[in-house]
Write a protein that holds these residues in place. Sequence first.
Motif, PDB file in Angstrom:
ATOM      1  N   SER A  21     -60.081 -31.262  59.098  1.00  0.00           N
ATOM      2  CA  SER A  21     -59.081 -30.682  58.209  1.00  0.00           C
ATOM      3  C   SER A  21     -58.314 -29.605  58.974  1.00  0.00           C
ATOM      4  CB  SER A  21     -59.722 -30.096  56.949  1.00  0.00           C
ATOM      5  OG  SER A  21     -60.677 -29.126  57.291  1.00  0.00           O
ATOM      6  N   SER A  24     -55.127 -24.301  58.510  1.00  0.00           N
ATOM      7  CA  SER A  24     -54.336 -23.779  57.389  1.00  0.00           C
ATOM      8  C   SER A  24     -53.369 -24.871  56.937  1.00  0.00           C
ATOM      9  CB  SER A  24     -53.564 -22.525  57.799  1.00  0.00           C
ATOM     10  OG  SER A  24     -52.589 -22.856  58.758  1.00  0.00           O
ATOM     11  N   PRO A  25     -52.948 -24.817  55.674  1.00  0.00           N
ATOM     12  CA  PRO A  25     -52.022 -25.843  55.186  1.00  0.00           C
ATOM     13  C   PRO A  25     -50.720 -25.913  55.975  1.00  0.00           C
ATOM     14  CG  PRO A  25     -52.863 -24.525  53.367  1.00  0.00           C
ATOM     15  CD  PRO A  25     -53.330 -23.874  54.636  1.00  0.00           C
ATOM     16  N   SER A  26     -50.318 -24.817  56.551  1.00  0.00           N
ATOM     17  CA  SER A  26     -49.057 -24.803  57.294  1.00  0.00           C
ATOM     18  C   SER A  26     -49.269 -25.085  58.786  1.00  0.00           C
ATOM     19  CB  SER A  26     -48.366 -23.456  57.119  1.00  0.00           C
ATOM     20  OG  SER A  26     -49.184 -22.435  57.640  1.00  0.00           O
ATOM     21  N   ASN A  31     -51.992 -34.391  61.554  1.00  0.00           N
ATOM     22  CA  ASN A  31     -52.479 -34.582  60.192  1.00  0.00           C
ATOM     23  C   ASN A  31     -53.692 -35.519  60.241  1.00  0.00           C
ATOM     24  OD1 ASN A  31     -52.938 -35.155  57.517  1.00  0.00           O
ATOM     25  ND2 ASN A  31     -50.897 -35.963  57.116  1.00  0.00           N
TER      26      ASN A  31
END
Length: 132
Positions: A21, A24-26, A31
């Motif tokens: 994962s 951080s989302p940013s 991916n």
Amino acid sequence: MPDPGWSPRWYLDFPLCCVLSPVSPSSNSINPASIHPKYLLSDICTWQPDLGIVDGVTRRENIPRVLARVDHAIRPSLNSLPATLVFPDPIASSIVLSYSKYYSMPHADVAESCLPDCSHWTISNSSRSSYF
């Protein structure tokens, strides 16, 4: 999700897309959902039975470009950039991704085998004798 009681060796069979994962989302990293499920943790790591660890330090030669990108994203690089992809615990605690940690690992008390303990087996050599 992996169980803390599992052998770390079992993690090698997990698809990378399922166990990575972004930090951080940013994050501008690869991916994990874009990694084909055929690529497993064993494609970038190996099992070291004498240490009882999943070895992410020993390099693999001629790996596909996507695996090279994953390899760079999971470990801090030589220029001290932070990792952009991480593994969940307990996988993260079982994978060694730095040379300093790898070379300071103590040898496992009992090297874990891929086979169950067979010391209780009796193998008959003939009808008159057997070996234990």
